[in-house]
Design a protein around this motif. Structure first.
Motif, short mmCIF file in Angstrom:
data_model
loop_
_atom_site.label_atom_id
_atom_site.label_comp_id
_atom_site.label_asym_id
_atom_site.label_seq_id
_atom_site.Cartn_x
_atom_site.Cartn_y
_atom_site.Cartn_z
N ASP A 31 0.95 -0.96 0.01
CA ASP A 31 0.00 -0.03 0.01
C ASP A 31 0.72 1.06 0.06
O ASP A 31 0.45 2.38 -0.22
CB ASP A 31 -0.90 0.13 0.97
CG ASP A 31 -0.24 -0.03 2.62
OD1 ASP A 31 1.14 0.24 2.53
OD2 ASP A 31 -0.84 0.21 3.64
N GLY A 32 1.97 1.00 0.34
CA GLY A 32 3.08 2.24 0.18
C GLY A 32 2.95 3.07 1.47
O GLY A 32 3.88 4.11 1.61
N ARG A 33 2.28 2.76 2.49
CA ARG A 33 2.39 3.73 3.61
C ARG A 33 2.62 2.76 4.82
O ARG A 33 3.60 3.30 5.59
CB ARG A 33 0.89 3.98 4.02
CG ARG A 33 0.32 5.02 2.88
CD ARG A 33 -1.09 5.48 3.37
NE ARG A 33 -2.33 4.34 2.53
CZ ARG A 33 -3.36 4.35 2.86
NH1 ARG A 33 -3.92 5.26 3.46
NH2 ARG A 33 -3.99 3.49 2.04
N ALA A 34 2.25 1.38 5.08
CA ALA A 34 2.77 0.76 6.37
C ALA A 34 4.32 0.23 5.87
O ALA A 34 4.45 -0.27 4.93
CB ALA A 34 1.79 -0.45 6.52
N ALA A 35 4.96 0.08 6.95
CA ALA A 35 6.24 -0.56 6.88
C ALA A 35 6.01 -2.07 6.86
O ALA A 35 5.26 -2.64 7.83
CB ALA A 35 7.07 -0.13 8.05
N ALA A 36 6.62 -2.82 6.19
CA ALA A 36 6.64 -4.44 6.13
C ALA A 36 7.81 -4.88 6.73
O ALA A 36 7.68 -5.71 7.46
CB ALA A 36 6.39 -4.68 4.75
N TYR A 37 8.90 -4.36 6.61
CA TYR A 37 10.29 -5.10 7.06
C TYR A 37 11.43 -4.23 7.17
O TYR A 37 11.40 -3.20 6.60
CB TYR A 37 10.82 -6.10 6.23
CG TYR A 37 9.86 -7.25 6.01
CD1 TYR A 37 10.01 -8.32 6.96
CD2 TYR A 37 9.36 -7.84 4.82
CE1 TYR A 37 9.29 -9.43 6.88
CE2 TYR A 37 8.59 -8.76 4.93
CZ TYR A 37 8.59 -9.87 5.74
OH TYR A 37 7.94 -10.70 5.46
N VAL A 38 12.19 -4.19 8.39
CA VAL A 38 13.52 -3.53 8.54
C VAL A 38 14.46 -4.62 7.92
O VAL A 38 14.68 -5.81 8.31
CB VAL A 38 13.64 -3.19 10.01
CG1 VAL A 38 14.79 -2.74 10.15
CG2 VAL A 38 12.63 -2.47 10.43
N HIS A 39 15.45 -4.13 7.38
CA HIS A 39 16.69 -4.65 6.82
C HIS A 39 17.76 -4.12 7.08
O HIS A 39 17.92 -3.01 7.25
CB HIS A 39 16.66 -4.80 5.21
CG HIS A 39 15.22 -5.39 4.81
ND1 HIS A 39 15.23 -6.65 4.47
CD2 HIS A 39 14.22 -4.64 3.98
CE1 HIS A 39 14.15 -7.02 3.79
NE2 HIS A 39 13.46 -5.97 3.54
N VAL A 40 18.91 -4.86 7.10
CA VAL A 40 20.21 -4.23 7.04
C VAL A 40 20.45 -3.81 5.71
O VAL A 40 20.17 -4.50 4.86
CB VAL A 40 21.38 -5.47 7.73
CG1 VAL A 40 22.77 -5.34 7.56
CG2 VAL A 40 21.04 -5.98 9.11
N GLY A 41 21.23 -3.01 5.66
CA GLY A 41 21.72 -2.31 4.61
C GLY A 41 22.32 -3.21 3.52
O GLY A 41 23.23 -4.25 4.10
N GLY A 42 22.08 -3.38 2.44
CA GLY A 42 22.87 -4.47 1.37
C GLY A 42 21.96 -5.73 1.36
O GLY A 42 22.41 -6.83 0.62
N CYS A 43 20.87 -6.26 2.25
CA CYS A 43 20.30 -7.04 2.31
C CYS A 43 19.60 -7.41 0.89
O CYS A 43 18.80 -6.48 0.19
CB CYS A 43 19.08 -7.05 3.36
SG CYS A 43 17.98 -8.68 3.37
N HIS A 44 19.85 -8.76 0.38
CA HIS A 44 19.26 -9.04 -0.95
C HIS A 44 17.92 -9.07 -0.83
O HIS A 44 17.06 -9.27 -2.08
CB HIS A 44 19.99 -10.23 -1.48
CG HIS A 44 19.66 -11.52 -0.81
ND1 HIS A 44 20.26 -11.94 0.55
CD2 HIS A 44 19.16 -12.42 -0.77
CE1 HIS A 44 19.72 -13.11 0.85
NE2 HIS A 44 18.57 -13.42 0.00
N MET A 45 17.23 -9.25 0.22
CA MET A 45 15.61 -9.44 0.14
C MET A 45 14.97 -8.03 -0.13
O MET A 45 13.74 -8.06 -0.08
CB MET A 45 15.42 -10.17 1.44
CG MET A 45 15.84 -11.75 1.43
SD MET A 45 15.20 -12.56 0.05
CE MET A 45 13.41 -12.67 0.55
#
Length: 83
Positions: A31-45
């Motif tokens: 939806d472009g509003r809610a955050a889905a995941y936090v990643h470490v920079g450079g994560c391939h996912m």
């Protein structure tokens, strides 16, 4: 005269390693509003809907209930323990 030592195979592959310079990113949901995941920079996912954030912002997001990426484990990287 002072030629540097030749690069080893590990040196040449270093660019593939996950960055550990404190960078993080947050991936927005469909939806472009809610955050889905936090990643470490450079994560391939991390997908196209990701943007860079500070470590403090990443910790805050994790503490507010945003899911951590199961691949790069930003909770472990940032020292955030499950309560």
């Amino acid at each position: 005269m002072n030629d540097p030592a030749p690069l080893t195979r590990v040196d040449l592959l270093h660019f593939l390693a996950r960055p550990r310079n404190g960078s993080s990113c947050i991936e927005q949901g469909l939806d472009g509003r809610a955050a889905a995941y936090v990643h470490v920079g450079g994560c391939h996912m991390a997908g196209k809907r990701s943007k860079g954030i500070t470590q403090d912002q990443a910790r805050r997001a994790l503490n507010e209930g945003v899911d951590d990426c199961p691949q790069c484990r930003p909770d472990a990287e940032l020292g955030v323990l499950e309560g």
